[in-house]
Write a protein that holds these residues in place. Structure first.
Motif, PDB file in Angstrom:
ATOM      1  N   ARG A 166      35.465  82.418 -24.239  1.00  0.00           N
ATOM      2  CA  ARG A 166      34.835  83.406 -25.087  1.00  0.00           C
ATOM      3  C   ARG A 166      35.881  84.342 -25.683  1.00  0.00           C
ATOM      4  N   LEU A 167      35.465  84.986 -26.770  1.00  0.00           N
ATOM      5  CA  LEU A 167      36.337  85.978 -27.386  1.00  0.00           C
ATOM      6  C   LEU A 167      36.411  87.204 -26.504  1.00  0.00           C
ATOM      7  N   PRO A 168      37.467  87.999 -26.625  1.00  0.00           N
ATOM      8  CA  PRO A 168      37.553  89.239 -25.846  1.00  0.00           C
ATOM      9  C   PRO A 168      36.453  90.206 -26.245  1.00  0.00           C
ATOM     10  N   SER A 169      36.342  91.259 -25.455  1.00  0.00           N
ATOM     11  CA  SER A 169      35.237  92.196 -25.649  1.00  0.00           C
ATOM     12  C   SER A 169      35.297  92.884 -27.000  1.00  0.00           C
ATOM     13  N   ASN A 170      36.528  93.172 -27.498  1.00  0.00           N
ATOM     14  CA  ASN A 170      36.619  93.868 -28.777  1.00  0.00           C
ATOM     15  C   ASN A 170      36.293  92.970 -29.960  1.00  0.00           C
ATOM     16  N   GLY A 171      36.194  91.650 -29.826  1.00  0.00           N
ATOM     17  CA  GLY A 171      35.824  90.747 -30.919  1.00  0.00           C
ATOM     18  C   GLY A 171      34.450  90.156 -30.767  1.00  0.00           C
ATOM     19  N   ARG A 172      33.759  90.450 -29.678  1.00  0.00           N
ATOM     20  CA  ARG A 172      32.439  89.867 -29.453  1.00  0.00           C
ATOM     21  C   ARG A 172      31.421  90.394 -30.456  1.00  0.00           C
ATOM     22  N   SER A 173      31.487  91.681 -30.777  1.00  0.00           N
ATOM     23  CA  SER A 173      30.548  92.235 -31.733  1.00  0.00           C
ATOM     24  C   SER A 173      30.723  91.595 -33.097  1.00  0.00           C
ATOM     25  N   THR A 174      31.981  91.344 -33.506  1.00  0.00           N
ATOM     26  CA  THR A 174      32.225  90.672 -34.787  1.00  0.00           C
ATOM     27  C   THR A 174      31.653  89.266 -34.787  1.00  0.00           C
ATOM     28  N   HIS A 175      31.809  88.577 -33.671  1.00  0.00           N
ATOM     29  CA  HIS A 175      31.297  87.219 -33.558  1.00  0.00           C
ATOM     30  C   HIS A 175      29.767  87.211 -33.662  1.00  0.00           C
ATOM     31  N   VAL A 176      29.084  88.165 -33.030  1.00  0.00           N
ATOM     32  CA  VAL A 176      27.622  88.237 -33.071  1.00  0.00           C
ATOM     33  C   VAL A 176      27.149  88.584 -34.486  1.00  0.00           C
ATOM     34  N   ALA A 177      27.846  89.512 -35.143  1.00  0.00           N
ATOM     35  CA  ALA A 177      27.469  89.881 -36.501  1.00  0.00           C
ATOM     36  C   ALA A 177      27.625  88.705 -37.457  1.00  0.00           C
ATOM     37  N   LEU A 178      28.680  87.919 -37.258  1.00  0.00           N
ATOM     38  CA  LEU A 178      28.888  86.747 -38.105  1.00  0.00           C
ATOM     39  C   LEU A 178      27.767  85.736 -37.921  1.00  0.00           C
ATOM     40  N   ARG A 179      27.382  85.521 -36.659  1.00  0.00           N
ATOM     41  CA  ARG A 179      26.281  84.585 -36.409  1.00  0.00           C
ATOM     42  C   ARG A 179      24.976  85.071 -37.029  1.00  0.00           C
ATOM     43  N   ALA A 180      24.705  86.386 -36.904  1.00  0.00           N
ATOM     44  CA  ALA A 180      23.467  86.924 -37.474  1.00  0.00           C
ATOM     45  C   ALA A 180      23.462  86.807 -38.990  1.00  0.00           C
ATOM     46  N   THR A 181      24.606  87.059 -39.618  1.00  0.00           N
ATOM     47  CA  THR A 181      24.698  86.945 -41.076  1.00  0.00           C
ATOM     48  C   THR A 181      24.442  85.516 -41.543  1.00  0.00           C
ATOM     49  N   LEU A 182      25.054  84.561 -40.854  1.00  0.00           N
ATOM     50  CA  LEU A 182      24.839  83.165 -41.212  1.00  0.00           C
ATOM     51  C   LEU A 182      23.383  82.748 -41.040  1.00  0.00           C
ATOM     52  N   LEU A 183      22.736  83.240 -39.972  1.00  0.00           N
ATOM     53  CA  LEU A 183      21.342  82.889 -39.721  1.00  0.00           C
ATOM     54  C   LEU A 183      20.426  83.473 -40.803  1.00  0.00           C
ATOM     55  N   ILE A 184      20.659  84.749 -41.151  1.00  0.00           N
ATOM     56  CA  ILE A 184      19.812  85.387 -42.176  1.00  0.00           C
ATOM     57  C   ILE A 184      20.007  84.714 -43.518  1.00  0.00           C
ATOM     58  N   THR A 185      21.248  84.385 -43.861  1.00  0.00           N
ATOM     59  CA  THR A 185      21.517  83.721 -45.138  1.00  0.00           C
ATOM     60  C   THR A 185      20.824  82.369 -45.218  1.00  0.00           C
ATOM     61  N   THR A 186      20.849  81.631 -44.128  1.00  0.00           N
ATOM     62  CA  THR A 186      20.186  80.330 -44.108  1.00  0.00           C
ATOM     63  C   THR A 186      18.683  80.462 -44.290  1.00  0.00           C
ATOM     64  N   CYS A 187      18.075  81.471 -43.624  1.00  0.00           N
ATOM     65  CA  CYS A 187      16.632  81.666 -43.747  1.00  0.00           C
ATOM     66  C   CYS A 187      16.243  82.063 -45.170  1.00  0.00           C
ATOM     67  N   VAL A 188      17.019  82.962 -45.771  1.00  0.00           N
ATOM     68  CA  VAL A 188      16.719  83.391 -47.137  1.00  0.00           C
ATOM     69  C   VAL A 188      16.834  82.219 -48.106  1.00  0.00           C
ATOM     70  N   PHE A 189      17.861  81.417 -47.928  1.00  0.00           N
ATOM     71  CA  PHE A 189      18.036  80.260 -48.801  1.00  0.00           C
ATOM     72  C   PHE A 189      16.875  79.272 -48.644  1.00  0.00           C
ATOM     73  N   ALA A 190      16.415  79.069 -47.413  1.00  0.00           N
ATOM     74  CA  ALA A 190      15.299  78.147 -47.184  1.00  0.00           C
ATOM     75  C   ALA A 190      14.010  78.673 -47.810  1.00  0.00           C
TER      76      ALA A 190
END
Length: 538
Positions: A166-190
Motif C-alpha cells: 500500500r501507499l504510505p499514509s500521506n499518499g493514501r488520501s490522494t489515492h482514494v480521491a483518484l479512485r472516487a474521481t474515476l468512479l464518478i466520471t465513469t458513472c456520468v459518462f454512462a
C-alpha cells in the motif's frame, strides 16, 4: 595557569558526552569569573600611589553598545537576506524530498543516493544558522518543533512501501480521491450515453399532436394545394359553352367544347341538337368537392348559371389539374350535372327592446343637417360638404357619389338615444359625443338607362353625427340598414311588418299605398311613412 572552564564562551566545550553538562551561568556570574581570571593572569604593573588598578570588563550583554543608523540598516538587511535564504533552502529541500519520494515510488522503494544526499544537504543548510548572525540571534532562535507523522517539508519522514504494498499514509488520501474521481466520471459518462441513446432511438411516453394540419382542419379552413381559382375560371368557361346552344352553331360549339374535355366526355355536352338557349353569366359559388378518382389533383366545382330568360341553376363540373404548383394541364374529366340552388333559410328577428329613438333630435337632423348634406354629397361638392362634416370626417363622408344619383329626399331619420336613457325622459348629450342614426333617402332622376324616365330609388344609410359647440356635424356614413323583423318573404308565414313592437322599441315603417307626391318627392313615389315614436312606459 589559565582557567578555561571559567570562560563564558567556552563553557561546556570539551565536556564528555557521557556526563551531564554543567548548568549555564548568568551574565553577571560570567563577568565576575572573567574579572577574577584577568586579575590572576594580568602582569603586575607599577601603579601610582593613591590609584587602584581597575580591569576593563567586557560590555554588559543586556546593554548593547550604541550603534549608528547605518549599522542598524545593514544588520536589518542582513537579517532579511538570511531569512530569505533560509526559506529558499527550506523550499528547495521540500521539493527535493518530494522528488525523492516520487522516484522511490516509481523505482519500487529504491531511493537514489544522489536524491537522498541532496535532500540531506538542503535540510542541513536550512537548519544551520545563517552567516553573519550574532550569538544573540542564535540564542534567541526558537527550538525546532518535533517532527510529526503528517508534517511536510525537508524534515518530514515517510515510509517507502515494498513492491505491491500500500501507499504510505500521506499518499493514501490522494489515492482514494483518484479512485472516487474515476468512479464518478465513469458513472456520468454512462448516464449521458443512456440519455443520448434514449433521445435518438426512444419514443416519448406522452403522445404529442403533430404540428401539421390533418384532413379535418384542411376541410374546415378550406386549405388545399389544388389551384381552386384557376380551376373555377376554367369550369365557368366550360359551363357557358355547354349551356349555350343553337342548331346553326352545332359544329362550332362541338369544336369549342372539345378543347376542354377528355376523350370519353360527350362532345355535345348532353344536347340533342334542337332548341336554343343563351347563358347570361356563369359564376363559381365557392363550393368544392373532392374527386376521389384523382385524389388531390381533381375537384368537383359548382357553377351557378343564369340564363337570359332569368332562370338560374347550378352545374357541377369535374375538373382535373395535372400541375398543382403551376395550375396547368386543366381538363374536364366527366359529364356535368345540374343541381339545385343553395338552400335559403329564415333570418332571425333582431332584439331591439332596449333601443330608444330620440324623436326631437331625429327631426332636427332631418330638417337642418341631412337634407343639405345629401344634396352636397350626391354632387361631391367639397365646398358645401365642409359646412356639414367634422374636420376628422372619413373619406366616405366627404367624397360623395359624383352625380351618380340626384334629387335626394330624406324620408326617414332615426337617431338613437345614448345607452342608459330612461323611457319618457329627454336625452342629454355632451360636447363631442357621437350619436348613430339610421337614414332613408329617396333618390330621383338617376340610375336608369333612359334619362327621361322618372325613376325613384330608396336607399338606406348609417350615419354618425357628433355634437359640437356649433351644432351637429356628420363624421361618417355607411350604406345598408338591418331589417329588425327577420323571417323570409317567400312564404305565407312571414311576420307582418306592421306588428306592434315591444314596449320601448321604435316601430318599423309600414308600407303605404301609392298616393300623390307631396313636397319635393317625385311623382309616383309612395307616401313617406311617419316615424314611430317611442312608446312611453306604463
Amino acid at each position: 595557569m589559565t582557567d578555561h572552564s571559567s570562560s563564558a564562551d567556552g563553557a561546556g566545550e570539551g565536556w564528555p558526552s557521557q556526563q551531564p553538562a554543567p548548568p549555564q551561568l548568568s551574565a553577571e556570574a560570567a563577568r565576575s569569573q572573567v574579572a577574577a581570571a584577568w586579575v590572576r593572569v594580568a602582569p603586575q604593573s607599577n601603579v601610582p600611589p593613591g590609584q587602584v588598578a581597575v580591569p576593563s570588563l567586557p560590555p554588559r550583554a543586556d546593554r548593547p553598545a550604541a550603534e549608528s543608523k547605518k549599522d542598524k540598516r545593514e544588520q536589518a538587511k542582513a537579517e532579511r537576506k538570511a531569512e530569505y535564504e533560509r526559506k529558499r533552502a527550506a523550499r528547495k529541500a521540500e521539493y527535493e524530498s518530494k522528488q525523492a519520494a516520487r522516484a522511490s515510488r516509481k523505482g519500487g522503494g529504491k531511493v537514489s543516493a544522489s536524491a537522498t544526499s541532496a535532500a540531506t544537504t538542503a535540510s542541513a543548510e536550512a537548519a544551520a544558522p545563517t552567516a553573519g548572525a550574532g550569538p544573540s540571534a542564535a540564542q534567541d532562535a526558537p527550538a525546532p518543533a518535533p517532527a510529526r507523522s503528517g508534517a511536510r517539508g525537508p524534515d518530514a519522514r515517510f515510509d517507502v512501501p515494498r513492491p505491491g504494498g500500500r501507499l504510505p499514509s500521506n499518499g493514501r488520501s490522494t489515492h482514494v480521491a483518484l479512485r472516487a474521481t474515476l468512479l464518478i466520471t465513469t458513472c456520468v459518462f454512462a448516464l449521458g450515453s443512456c440519455g443520448v441513446t434514449g433521445l435518438v432511438i426512444g419514443r416519448s411516453s406522452v403522445s404529442v399532436k403533430p404540428a401539421a394540419l390533418d384532413g379535418k382542419d384542411l376541410d374546415r379552413y378550406r386549405l388545399t394545394d389544388f389551384p381552386v381559382q384557376s380551376a373555377a375560371v376554367f369550369a365557368e368557361e366550360y359551363a357557358s359553352l355547354c349551356m349555350t346552344y343553337a342548331p346553326e352553331n352545332t359544329d362550332k360549339r362541338r369544336e369549342s367544347l372539345s378543347r376542354y374535355i377528355s376523350a370519353g366526355v360527350d362532345r355535345d355536352c348532353g344536347w340533342n341538337g334542337k332548341g336554343k338557349q343563351q347563358v347570361k353569366q356563369a359564376n363559381w359559388d365557392g363550393t368544392v368537392e373532392e374527386l376521389p378518382e384523382y385524389g388531390k389533383n381533381g375537384r368537383y366545382l359548382n357553377i351557378q348559371v343564369t340564363y337570359t330568360g332569368g332562370r338560374t341553376t347550378t352545374l357541377s363540373v369535374p375538373v382535373y389539374v395535372k400541375d398543382l404548383a403551376g395550375a396547368s394541364g386543366l381538363r374536364v374529366v366527366g359529364n356535368v350535372g345540374e343541381m339545385p340552388l343553395p338552400i335559403r333559410d329564415t333570418a332571425p328577428a333582431l332584439e331591439k327592446s332596449e333601443e330608444i329613438v330620440d324623436q326631437e333630435l331625429s327631426a332636427q337632423l332631418r330638417e337642418q343637417v341631412l337634407a343639405g348634406y345629401f344634396k352636397a354629397w350626391a354632387a361631391s361638392d367639397t365646398t358645401a360638404l365642409t359646412r356639414f362634416t367634422t374636420p376628422d370626417a372619413t373619406p366616405a363622408a366627404v367624397s360623395g357619389l359624383a352625380g351618380a344619383l340626384t334629387a335626394p329626399v330624406v324620408q326617414e331619420v332615426q337617431a338613437l338615444a345614448p345607452e342608459g336613457t330612461e323611457v319618457g325622459k329627454k336625452p342629454t348629450y355632451t360636447q363631442g359625443q357621437a350619436v348613430p342614426a339610421r337614414v332613408t333617402v329617396v333618390w330621383g332622376g338617376g340610375g336608369a338607362d333612359d334619362a327621361k324616365a322618372e325613376v325613384a330609388l330608396k336607399r338606406s344609410y348609417r350615419v354618425t353625427v357628433v355634437n359640437t359647440a356649433q351644432g351637429w356635424f356628420i363624421k361618417d356614413i355607411h350604406g345598408g340598414v338591418m331589417d329588425p323583423t327577420g323571417g323570409r318573404a317567400d312564404t305565407p308565414s312571414t311576420a307582418s311588418p306592421t306588428a306592434a313592437p315591444a314596449s320601448g322599441a321604435s316601430a318599423p315603417p309600414a308600407p303605404a299605398a301609392p298616393s300623390a307626391p307631396s313636397g319635393g318627392a317625385s311623382p309616383g313615389l309612395p307616401a313617406s311613412p311617419k316615424p314611430a315614436a317611442s312608446a312611453p312606459a306604463p
